[in-house]
Every structure is written in C-alpha cells, then in structure tokens.
Design a protein around this motif. Sequence first.
Motif, short mmCIF file in Angstrom:
data_model
loop_
_atom_site.label_atom_id
_atom_site.label_comp_id
_atom_site.label_asym_id
_atom_site.label_seq_id
_atom_site.Cartn_x
_atom_site.Cartn_y
_atom_site.Cartn_z
N ARG A 1 51.69 -25.19 -52.63
CA ARG A 1 52.85 -25.12 -51.83
C ARG A 1 53.19 -26.64 -51.49
NH1 ARG A 1 49.51 -21.07 -49.67
NH2 ARG A 1 50.49 -19.10 -49.59
N MET A 2 54.53 -27.02 -51.58
CA MET A 2 55.11 -28.28 -51.34
C MET A 2 56.54 -28.21 -50.98
SD MET A 2 54.62 -29.71 -55.24
CE MET A 2 53.37 -28.48 -55.20
N CYS A 3 57.04 -29.40 -50.58
CA CYS A 3 58.44 -29.54 -50.25
C CYS A 3 58.88 -30.69 -51.28
CB CYS A 3 58.96 -30.03 -48.99
SG CYS A 3 58.25 -28.66 -47.60
N TRP A 4 60.02 -30.63 -51.64
CA TRP A 4 60.61 -31.73 -52.56
C TRP A 4 61.99 -32.33 -51.77
CZ3 TRP A 4 65.48 -31.91 -54.99
CH2 TRP A 4 66.07 -30.64 -54.93
N ARG A 5 62.16 -33.68 -52.35
CA ARG A 5 63.66 -34.51 -51.96
C ARG A 5 63.76 -35.35 -52.90
NH1 ARG A 5 63.04 -39.23 -49.26
NH2 ARG A 5 60.75 -39.88 -48.72
N LYS B 1 66.29 -44.47 -54.75
CA LYS B 1 65.51 -45.22 -55.37
C LYS B 1 64.38 -44.81 -56.25
CE LYS B 1 67.12 -49.33 -53.05
NZ LYS B 1 68.10 -49.80 -54.24
N ALA B 2 63.53 -44.14 -55.42
CA ALA B 2 62.32 -43.53 -56.09
C ALA B 2 62.58 -42.30 -56.85
CB ALA B 2 61.19 -43.25 -54.92
N GLY B 3 63.59 -41.61 -56.76
CA GLY B 3 63.82 -40.21 -57.64
C GLY B 3 62.93 -39.27 -56.83
N LEU B 4 62.37 -38.48 -57.75
CA LEU B 4 61.72 -37.33 -56.90
C LEU B 4 60.51 -37.69 -55.96
CD1 LEU B 4 61.33 -34.18 -56.91
CD2 LEU B 4 59.68 -34.34 -58.88
N VAL B 5 60.56 -37.08 -54.72
CA VAL B 5 59.27 -37.32 -53.88
C VAL B 5 58.83 -35.82 -53.52
CG1 VAL B 5 58.90 -38.10 -51.51
CG2 VAL B 5 60.58 -39.25 -53.00
N LEU B 6 57.42 -35.52 -53.62
CA LEU B 6 57.05 -34.34 -53.26
C LEU B 6 56.13 -34.66 -51.83
CD1 LEU B 6 55.67 -33.39 -56.54
CD2 LEU B 6 57.63 -32.59 -55.52
#
Length: 440
Positions: free
Chosen positions: A66-70, A74-79
Amino acid sequence: MRVNSNTKARTRAAAGLTVAALAAGATAGAGPATAQPKAAPAAAPAADCSAAYRIEQKLSSGTTWRMCWRYDGKAGLVLEKISYQPKGEPKPIRVLNSARLGQIHVPYDDGSVEYDDLTGFDFAQGLMNLAPGECPGGTIKSVKVPDSWNEDPNVKGLCTTTRSRGHAYRMQGDTANKVFQAQGKDLLVYTVNQVGWYEYMTEWRFQDDGAITMNVGATGSLSWDDYDAGDGRGWPIGKGASAKSTSHSHNAFWRLDFALDGSTKNKVEQYDSAVTAPTRGQRAPTTKTTRTKVTKELAGDSKAYRWWRMVSATGKNKDGHARSYEIVPGVTTKYPGRSYTKRDLYVTQYNKCELFASHNPGNCGPGAGKSVDKWVNGQTLTHPVVWMNIGFHHIARDEDQQPMPVHWQGFSIAPRDVTAMNPLTPAELGWQNGHWQPRR
C-alpha cells in the motif's frame, strides 16, 4: 544529447517503447507481466490518501503493498506512506515515509556541458503518455503535471501492474519426495520522462518477499548532432570513424525517508567484515564481522564486505528481533568529478529543504550548501534520510541506435528480520523456525 530549448515545450505523445524493450533489462529480474491488478477488499486498511492517489495491490502470493503517490514539479513521481503486509501479519508494516529520485546528474566527458536533469532540465515536465501495451495487464493513471507547458496538463503517465520475477525459492527435502518452490511476484510502478533525446524510465518494484528495487532506465535516442567528439574521447558511430558520439555519465541519486513501523526515529548501522588467513590448525580463513552504530551524519563508500541497514526503533518481529531493512547497492561507476558524486551513500538528518542531491533549489539556511555532501556536517541522526548514488558511464556503441536499448542503474532495500520467517514459507514448513529437529 539535448535538444534546443525552443523545442522542449513538446506535446505529450505516446512514447514509442515496445513491450519487449520495457521487459528487456530490469535489474530486479524482469519477467512477463501477469494479470490485471485486482482491487484489495474494502475492509483492508488503506494508505492515508484519497482513492485517486492510492496504490493498493494484493499479490497472488498473499503479500499486500500500500502507498500513496503524488507528482512533484521537479522530482516527478513521489511515493509516500509505503507499507508492506505479508500473509500472517495482522496489520501493514510501514517501511518508508517517502521515496523519490534525488537527481540525475549528466556530465559530458569533453567538459563542454553538464546537466542536472531534475532541477535544471525540466525532467518532470517531460512526463510521457503511455500506450496500453506499455503497461501490460495493468492500469495507467492520469497525472496532472504542475505548471505544465501544455494546454492540457493531464498525462496518462503512471503505470501500475504486476510481474513475475522467476523463482522466489526452491527446496528439495533429503528424502527427495517433494519439491517446495514458488514463483515470485512483484508490483511494478513506473513513469517515463523525456529529457532532450533521452527517455528515462523511473521504475519501482515491490516484491512479495518485502524487498523494494529502484531503477532508472535510460532509452530513447542518441543525438545526431552530438556526433562531433573532436577531442578524441568519443566512440565512432556509423560508417568509418568520422562521426563520434560524445561519452558522458549518468549519476542517479535516490532519496529515501524511512519510517519503519511508522516511526522516523530509525537507527543506522554499518557492518564490516575482515578476512584473515588461516593459522596453524585452521582449515580455512576466518571472517570477523563488526557492527558500527552510525549516530552522526555519514558520507559512505561501498566496499567488499561492507553493508548498511536501517533499524526500527519501535518494532520487532515475532521472534523478538528488531525489524530492519538492508541497503543493497547495485552496479555502479562512481564519478569523481564532483564532490557530491565521490561517495556512494549519504545519510543526513532530515531537513524538509534538502530535496535534491545537487543544485538544490531551496534556501536551506546560511552556509548550508546546494548539494548533499555539504549537508553531512556532524548532526546527530534522530530522523535519518538515505541518499544513494549509482553511476553509469555511457560510452555509446553502434547498437545504441535506433532506438537506444534501455540501460539500467539502481539498487534495492531488502527486509532483514522484518518477519520471523520467509514471508512466502508454505504452511507445512512453518514449524521449522530456529533450531529444529526432523519430525519422526
């Protein structure tokens, strides 16, 4: 291998990657994709975010991630809020507060240019639309790119799917009357970002045994207007030796903010082993392993018989052992040209301003510096953040055209005492924990 700045504001077109290219080179042992991920039961605990930004996958072996994403500008995908729940565990085990790229630094061998792709060359803006064939058996989520150059900031650019990785284990008993074996399953989460001629595949693999592998794969194209390495450093491309592609490095950094068992007050340990030649009466060399508790910020180097782990300050497994994750470096070519690329691993005290390993845009205070090496200044570690540096020296070859095969660089974190036994142990072997005698 960059395009002119006036061509950077490109329309998001479907990336021309084949399924074969996608599966070709993963450092975690890629295999064929499996069936469409199924939604977890509604009663299962969910990651702390809305449904649109939640990734929740129960693998066929019984493990749930399980995780969230945004998506960062600048960094692109962050989990974020990443948790792991193998079968037999009553609740999810938090592993990471957040996981993201920390920089992709690209210096050219002839000294003509160097790039910081995340903070200086609009990595995040280059998010590509993915065709259904690039996410076999999975789901492509729509991502809103902050401050997008395009009329429509929404990009179908985040793939979540499952994939087989081959044998998770195999064991044949002494009587040879039964073979215990299982095929491992992974949750795969990835995006593709175009930077100039390159297309970077940022891939996260969440294994059913609790390991996490982080990869960056570079593909796309060699730049035709870059075949001018007149200083002799380049590699001849095409007929004869008149056109030479400029060699360069890709130094990829990842930033991991651990939160084992939900607490950021983790402990860092370094292990080193020394091998001594056998003395009289010994049949083989001896090996002694020593543990060093890392209490202050660290700039570390990988070497033979050295490893690190992040230890939970609050959680233990059913055997009473502290949960931890071991850091497993991947193959790397360390670039000595900049102070921040001279070390393989940094552990810094958490600072919300310290986000990128080089040319960090935030103002982190007087004298703080703009790169990760400057942040290692003797602070006591109460909330450690890990920065991993994996380098690749790209000397082009004829086979790099056209398109360029994916070349991968990355590393893993592996569970160490997170569970009391192998989380994939079959039920009939579950009694064999610790010192056991064969049953009669």
